[in-house]
Design an enzyme around this catalytic site. Structure first.
Site, PDB file in Angstrom:
ATOM      1  N   SER A  15       0.837  -1.196   0.000  1.00  0.00           N
ATOM      2  CA  SER A  15       0.000   0.000   0.000  1.00  0.00           C
ATOM      3  C   SER A  15       0.875   1.250   0.000  1.00  0.00           C
ATOM      4  O   SER A  15       1.920   1.286   0.651  1.00  0.00           O
ATOM      5  CB  SER A  15      -0.879   0.004   1.244  1.00  0.00           C
ATOM      6  N   THR A  62      -9.107  -1.886   4.962  1.00  0.00           N
ATOM      7  CA  THR A  62      -9.103  -2.285   3.560  1.00  0.00           C
ATOM      8  C   THR A  62      -9.440  -3.770   3.432  1.00  0.00           C
ATOM      9  O   THR A  62      -9.857  -4.402   4.421  1.00  0.00           O
ATOM     10  CB  THR A  62      -7.770  -1.877   2.888  1.00  0.00           C
ATOM     11  N   LYS A  66     -13.771  -4.511   5.297  1.00  0.00           N
ATOM     12  CA  LYS A  66     -14.615  -3.310   5.318  1.00  0.00           C
ATOM     13  C   LYS A  66     -16.024  -3.589   5.834  1.00  0.00           C
ATOM     14  O   LYS A  66     -16.691  -2.691   6.346  1.00  0.00           O
ATOM     15  CB  LYS A  66     -14.703  -2.705   3.910  1.00  0.00           C
ATOM     16  N   ASP A 102     -15.235   5.706   0.437  1.00  0.00           N
ATOM     17  CA  ASP A 102     -15.020   5.130  -0.904  1.00  0.00           C
ATOM     18  C   ASP A 102     -15.970   5.736  -1.938  1.00  0.00           C
ATOM     19  O   ASP A 102     -15.563   6.040  -3.060  1.00  0.00           O
ATOM     20  CB  ASP A 102     -15.276   3.613  -0.890  1.00  0.00           C
ATOM     21  N   GLY A 125     -17.753  -6.577  -9.289  1.00  0.00           N
ATOM     22  CA  GLY A 125     -17.493  -6.731  -7.858  1.00  0.00           C
ATOM     23  C   GLY A 125     -18.738  -6.431  -7.045  1.00  0.00           C
ATOM     24  O   GLY A 125     -19.649  -5.717  -7.504  1.00  0.00           O
ATOM     25  N   GLY A 127     -18.138  -6.386  -3.312  1.00  0.00           N
ATOM     26  CA  GLY A 127     -17.551  -6.282  -1.972  1.00  0.00           C
ATOM     27  C   GLY A 127     -17.775  -4.892  -1.401  1.00  0.00           C
ATOM     28  O   GLY A 127     -18.649  -4.147  -1.853  1.00  0.00           O
ATOM     29  N   GLY A 128     -16.972  -4.539  -0.418  1.00  0.00           N
ATOM     30  CA  GLY A 128     -17.140  -3.265   0.271  1.00  0.00           C
ATOM     31  C   GLY A 128     -17.041  -2.069  -0.659  1.00  0.00           C
ATOM     32  O   GLY A 128     -17.882  -1.158  -0.606  1.00  0.00           O
ATOM     33  N   ILE A 222     -10.449   0.800 -10.020  1.00  0.00           N
ATOM     34  CA  ILE A 222     -10.144   1.460  -8.734  1.00  0.00           C
ATOM     35  C   ILE A 222      -8.807   0.985  -8.160  1.00  0.00           C
ATOM     36  O   ILE A 222      -8.356   1.491  -7.149  1.00  0.00           O
ATOM     37  CB  ILE A 222     -11.287   1.339  -7.701  1.00  0.00           C
ATOM     38  N   TYR A 224      -4.872   0.940  -7.853  1.00  0.00           N
ATOM     39  CA  TYR A 224      -3.825   1.930  -8.180  1.00  0.00           C
ATOM     40  C   TYR A 224      -2.434   1.326  -8.189  1.00  0.00           C
ATOM     41  O   TYR A 224      -1.469   1.977  -8.572  1.00  0.00           O
ATOM     42  CB  TYR A 224      -3.883   3.112  -7.197  1.00  0.00           C
ATOM     43  N   GLY A 245      -6.851   4.080 -10.342  1.00  0.00           N
ATOM     44  CA  GLY A 245      -7.399   4.331  -9.015  1.00  0.00           C
ATOM     45  C   GLY A 245      -6.685   5.400  -8.199  1.00  0.00           C
ATOM     46  O   GLY A 245      -7.022   5.610  -7.034  1.00  0.00           O
TER      47      GLY A 245
HETATM   48  P1  ATR Z   1     -13.221  -4.341  -1.079  1.00  0.00           P
HETATM   49  O1  ATR Z   1     -13.598  -3.961   0.274  1.00  0.00           O
HETATM   50  O2  ATR Z   1     -11.988  -3.632  -1.554  1.00  0.00           O
HETATM   51  O3  ATR Z   1     -14.333  -4.227  -2.058  1.00  0.00           O
HETATM   52  P2  ATR Z   1     -13.764  -7.120  -0.792  1.00  0.00           P
HETATM   53  O4  ATR Z   1     -14.985  -6.758  -0.016  1.00  0.00           O
HETATM   54  O5  ATR Z   1     -12.889  -8.223  -0.292  1.00  0.00           O
HETATM   55  O6  ATR Z   1     -12.810  -5.872  -0.966  1.00  0.00           O
HETATM   56  O7  ATR Z   1     -14.218  -7.412  -2.299  1.00  0.00           O
HETATM   57  C1  ATR Z   1     -13.348  -7.879  -3.263  1.00  0.00           C
HETATM   58  C2  ATR Z   1     -14.093  -8.048  -4.577  1.00  0.00           C
HETATM   59  O8  ATR Z   1     -13.177  -8.611  -5.538  1.00  0.00           O
HETATM   60  C3  ATR Z   1     -15.268  -9.038  -4.490  1.00  0.00           C
HETATM   61  O9  ATR Z   1     -16.271  -8.634  -5.391  1.00  0.00           O
HETATM   62  C4  ATR Z   1     -14.620 -10.349  -4.937  1.00  0.00           C
HETATM   63  O10 ATR Z   1     -15.507 -11.299  -5.482  1.00  0.00           O
HETATM   64  P3  ATR Z   1     -16.270 -12.358  -4.507  1.00  0.00           P
HETATM   65  O11 ATR Z   1     -17.431 -11.608  -3.945  1.00  0.00           O
HETATM   66  O12 ATR Z   1     -16.647 -13.457  -5.394  1.00  0.00           O
HETATM   67  O13 ATR Z   1     -15.257 -12.759  -3.460  1.00  0.00           O
HETATM   68  C5  ATR Z   1     -13.707  -9.848  -6.025  1.00  0.00           C
HETATM   69  N1  ATR Z   1     -12.600 -10.778  -6.293  1.00  0.00           N
HETATM   70  C6  ATR Z   1     -11.495 -10.982  -5.540  1.00  0.00           C
HETATM   71  N2  ATR Z   1     -10.691 -11.921  -6.107  1.00  0.00           N
HETATM   72  C7  ATR Z   1     -11.316 -12.297  -7.254  1.00  0.00           C
HETATM   73  C8  ATR Z   1     -10.993 -13.216  -8.292  1.00  0.00           C
HETATM   74  N3  ATR Z   1      -9.857 -13.932  -8.278  1.00  0.00           N
HETATM   75  N4  ATR Z   1     -11.852 -13.339  -9.324  1.00  0.00           N
HETATM   76  C9  ATR Z   1     -13.001 -12.605  -9.361  1.00  0.00           C
HETATM   77  N5  ATR Z   1     -13.365 -11.731  -8.415  1.00  0.00           N
HETATM   78  C10 ATR Z   1     -12.545 -11.567  -7.367  1.00  0.00           C
END
Ligand code: ATR
Length: 283
Positions: A15, A62, A66, A102, A125, A127-128, A222, A224, A245
């Site tokens: 980071s 992070t 989150k 974010d 995606g 996730g958070g 997003i 970077y 990003g």
């Molecule tokens: P953040 O808070 O930064 O969004 P997160 O909540 O861990 O981090 O979310 C990571 C995102 O990347 C999720 O959408 C995850 O998909 P899943 O919901 O299926 O876990 C996605 N992601 C991470 N590694 C991946 C991979 N190898 N292929 C596809 N999607 C991936």
């Protein structure tokens, strides 16, 4: 007494946040120090409770905490609660308050280049980061929002949640598979990668096969680090307009800085040190 701010997540080694914040603290002559704290899931609770200490001012949260961090906080600001994710914590005299920066930072970066109003937007995606960004994007009245995620159930859940807040916008969810990507990206005007696919050290990965990318779309990644992901490189080769990003990171950092210090962040300096660190491989 030096006040500490932490980056809590995993991985955190690469980071640039410590470089970005410490340069800003120094510039404003503040006795603050920002440190990375790599955290395993089993240690999350202890590391969060440690933030209540007198010498701690706050933290950034992070990947992958989150969402799970919220249960350990004393208070979560309204917006972060609605989004369901926290990326900034303030230690207010032993009470931990959660914020989400974010969404506003991503929108600020995007709107320098594109107006989301009436556009078809595809988000990769769920996730958070995706939660925060979609929630904010929908305030800007896009024509349609499509959420594509590896774990389809998470995309569906986010779709349902967003529909509650914004019943009048078309929102759809699909699994991250070439056939859905192909169909949905065909007429997408804005694409935002909110997955961690392609992030250092897995720089040879991409969430979208190159042949599916269409030249009329605008693509924001997003991520970077690296500054140019494989996705961004291939998108440029296909003629798409793109942004990485960095701007979102700096705007996000500026909001956290202001929450912790009550002072205006030196944004230009923060961007300069981030770009220098990433270009010279200091992280
Ligand atoms: P953040 O808070 O930064 O969004 P997160 O909540 O861990 O981090 O979310 C990571 C995102 O990347 C999720 O959408 C995850 O998909 P899943 O919901 O299926 O876990 C996605 N992601 C991470 N590694 C991946 C991979 N190898 N292929 C596809 N999607 C991936």
């Amino acid at each position: 007494m030096t006040k500490f701010c932490y980056l809590i997540g995993n991985p955190v080694e690469h980071s640039v946040s410590p470089i970005m914040y410490n340069a800003a603290f120094k510039k404003l002559k503040l006795d603050f120090l920002y440190l990375s704290l790599k955290t395993e899931a089993k240690d999350l609770k202890n590391n969060i409770l440690m933030l209540k200490g007198k010498d701690v001012q706050g933290a950034n949260i992070t990947i992958p905490f989150k969402v799970s961090v919220m249960r350990y906080l004393d208070k979560v600001e309204k917006l972060a609660k609605e989004i369901g994710a926290v990326n900034t914590i303030l230690n207010d005299n032993g009470k931990l308050i959660g914020f989400n920066t974010d969404g506003p930072s991503a929108l600020k970066a995007l709107e320098k280049y594109e107006n989301p109003k009436e556009k078809k937007i595809v988000i990769l995606g769920a996730g958070g980061a995706a939660r925060a960004i979609t929630y904010f994007l929908l305030k800007k009245c896009p024509k349609e929002l499509v959420i594509i995620n590896r774990t389809f159930s998470k995309a569906k859940k986010l779709e349902k949640k967003l529909k509650n807040f914004y019943p009048n916008v078309t929102i759809k969810a699909f699994p991250l598979q070439p056939k859905y990507l192909k169909k949905e990206l065909n007429n997408a005007e804005i694409i935002i990668n909110c997955t961690s696919v392609g992030m250092f050290p897995n720089i040879n990965e991409t969430p979208i096969p190159k042949k599916i990318l269409k030249k009329d779309s605008f693509l924001m990644d997003i991520i970077y680090n690296p500054l140019e992901t494989r996705l961004l490189r291939e998108a440029k080769e296909k003629g798409l307009r793109t942004i990485n990003g960095v701007e979102m990171l700096v705007y996000q950092g500026a909001i956290s800085f202001e929450i912790w210090t009550g002072k205006r962040a030196p944004i230009n300096l923060m961007k300069k040190v981030v770009l220098k660190a990433l270009t010279e491989n200091e992280v």
